[in-house]
Design a protein around this motif. Structure first.
Motif, short mmCIF file in Angstrom:
data_model
loop_
_atom_site.label_atom_id
_atom_site.label_comp_id
_atom_site.label_asym_id
_atom_site.label_seq_id
_atom_site.Cartn_x
_atom_site.Cartn_y
_atom_site.Cartn_z
N MET A 1 0.82 -1.20 0.00
CA MET A 1 0.00 0.00 0.00
C MET A 1 0.85 1.25 0.00
SD MET A 1 -0.99 2.54 2.34
CE MET A 1 -0.86 1.74 3.95
N VAL A 2 1.87 1.29 0.85
CA VAL A 2 2.74 2.46 0.92
C VAL A 2 3.47 2.65 -0.41
CG1 VAL A 2 4.75 3.47 2.07
CG2 VAL A 2 3.01 2.27 3.42
N GLU A 3 3.96 1.56 -0.97
CA GLU A 3 4.66 1.64 -2.26
C GLU A 3 3.73 2.14 -3.35
OE1 GLU A 3 7.03 -1.28 -5.43
OE2 GLU A 3 6.37 -2.06 -3.48
N ALA A 4 2.47 1.71 -3.32
CA ALA A 4 1.51 2.13 -4.35
C ALA A 4 1.26 3.63 -4.29
CB ALA A 4 0.20 1.35 -4.19
N ILE A 5 1.07 4.17 -3.08
CA ILE A 5 0.83 5.62 -2.96
C ILE A 5 2.10 6.40 -3.32
CG2 ILE A 5 0.26 7.47 -1.35
CD1 ILE A 5 -1.60 5.55 0.09
N ALA A 6 3.25 5.90 -2.91
CA ALA A 6 4.50 6.57 -3.27
C ALA A 6 4.71 6.60 -4.78
CB ALA A 6 5.68 5.88 -2.58
#
Length: 342
Positions: A39-44
């Motif tokens: 999830m964090v990677e996707a938003i980044a």
């Protein structure tokens, strides 16, 4: 708030460092951490925001007050300190400090957390619901409802806590055994004795807001066909928390094959309930069909699971919406809402 002013995001999730009753063994496991990282990677990967991630709730409010982000992405669906009854505390605090956030208001969370309230309001609005009896905590149970088969579950809980593979009961002996289990594992909880619906189970997701654009994702159907013979076809706690269980490994999601009338009816109900319960930015509505083949509302999820292997992500995939874009749609819905409301 103009969209261009939103640069700093604070992503708040559950606390990875303390016990969580919605997890197997009350602890975050490898699958949970993998989903969080994705999830964090996707938003980044969107390249639009400066991101700070809060997965440790020690001094959470002090740190948010110091940072004062342009927007909080409220993915803390386990509650502050991983206490489900404190899920509303974060948005309530953010409102007091005039910090915008994604997702449901405290009021919406309180209403949707109480399953009997959801049923009563939905029924008053003309939404089909299952038959149900409310069993208050601490009340004598000499006489049980004559409603079988039944699904027994806590009136207030998240993550299928209290709904195990044995939650479907077909006679008084099974019912008393499961009621004893609930009293032992979740003492002091009100219980719902709900008509067991034997038909297909569907999920319908909405992203956006009623007074702007509210997008309905293609409905999802839960595929129970691979479960062992005799296993109750339900989304139990094991299906969400135990990677060793067939409820985890054998239950799959697929795009629902619905006739237009049924799909339109469920979508119309979802849009009506989204507005009535005051949801914001996204929501998920779970339905299951009765013996007559007609859908009944099971649950409203005001801040539904955001993980890349969750229902909302599957529904977005059916619409050819990549996971990062799905998360961006939720964030943009909040940005547009905040710009209008000031």
């Amino acid at each position: 708030m103009p969209e261009r002013s939103v640069r700093t995001l604070a992503i708040v999730t559950g606390d990875h460092h303390v016990q969580d009753p919605t997890k197997l063994g009350a602890a975050y496991g490898p699958e949970d951490l993998k989903a969080h990282a994705a999830m964090v990677e996707a938003i980044a990967s969107l390249g639009r925001f400066d991101i700070t991630v809060y997965n440790d709730h020690r001094r959470l409010f002090e740190r948010l007050a110091e940072q004062r982000p342009d927007l909080v992405v409220n993915f803390c669906d386990t509650g502050v300190g991983n206490r489900p009854t404190r899920e509303l505390n974060l948005p309530a605090w953010l409102e007091l400090h005039d910090i915008p956030y994604t997702g449901a208001t405290p009021q919406a969370m309180v209403l949707c957390f109480d399953k009997q309230i959801v049923r009563l309001v939905a029924e008053a609005l003309g939404v089909a619901v299952p038959g149900e009896v409310f069993l208050p905590a601490g009340m004598p149970r000499e006489t049980l409802p004559d409603l079988y088969p039944a699904l027994l579950k806590p009136n207030a809980a998240d993550g299928s806590v209290g709904i195990t593979k044995d939650a479907v009961v077909r006679d008084q002996t099974e019912a008393r055994a499961y009621l004893a289990f609930l009293d032992r594992e979740l003492p002091g909880r009100d219980i719902l004795w709900q008509e067991y619906l034997p038909g297909p189970e569907y999920g319908l997701g909405l992203i956006g807001n009623p007074d702007a654009e509210l997008v309905a994702l293609p409905p999802l159907e839960v595929d129970f066909s691979r479960l062992p013979k005799g296993a109750n076809p339900i989304l139990s706690f094991e299906s969400k928390a135990d990677p060793a269980s067939p409820y985890w490994t054998e239950i799959k999601f697929r795009q629902a094959r619905l006739d237009d009338d049924t799909r339109d009816r469920m979508e119309s109900w979802a849009r009506l309930l989204f507005r009535r319960f005051g949801l914001q930015d996204y929501g998920r509505f779970d339905f299951r069909c009765a013996a007559d083949g007609e859908p009944r509302l099971m649950e409203i999820n005001p801040n539904p699971a955001w993980a890349n292997d969750g229902k909302l992500a599957f529904m977005a995939g059916f619409a050819k919406i990549p996971y990062p874009r799905m998360l961006e749609m939720v964030i943009d819905a909040a940005i547009r809402r905040i710009a209008v409301s000031g």
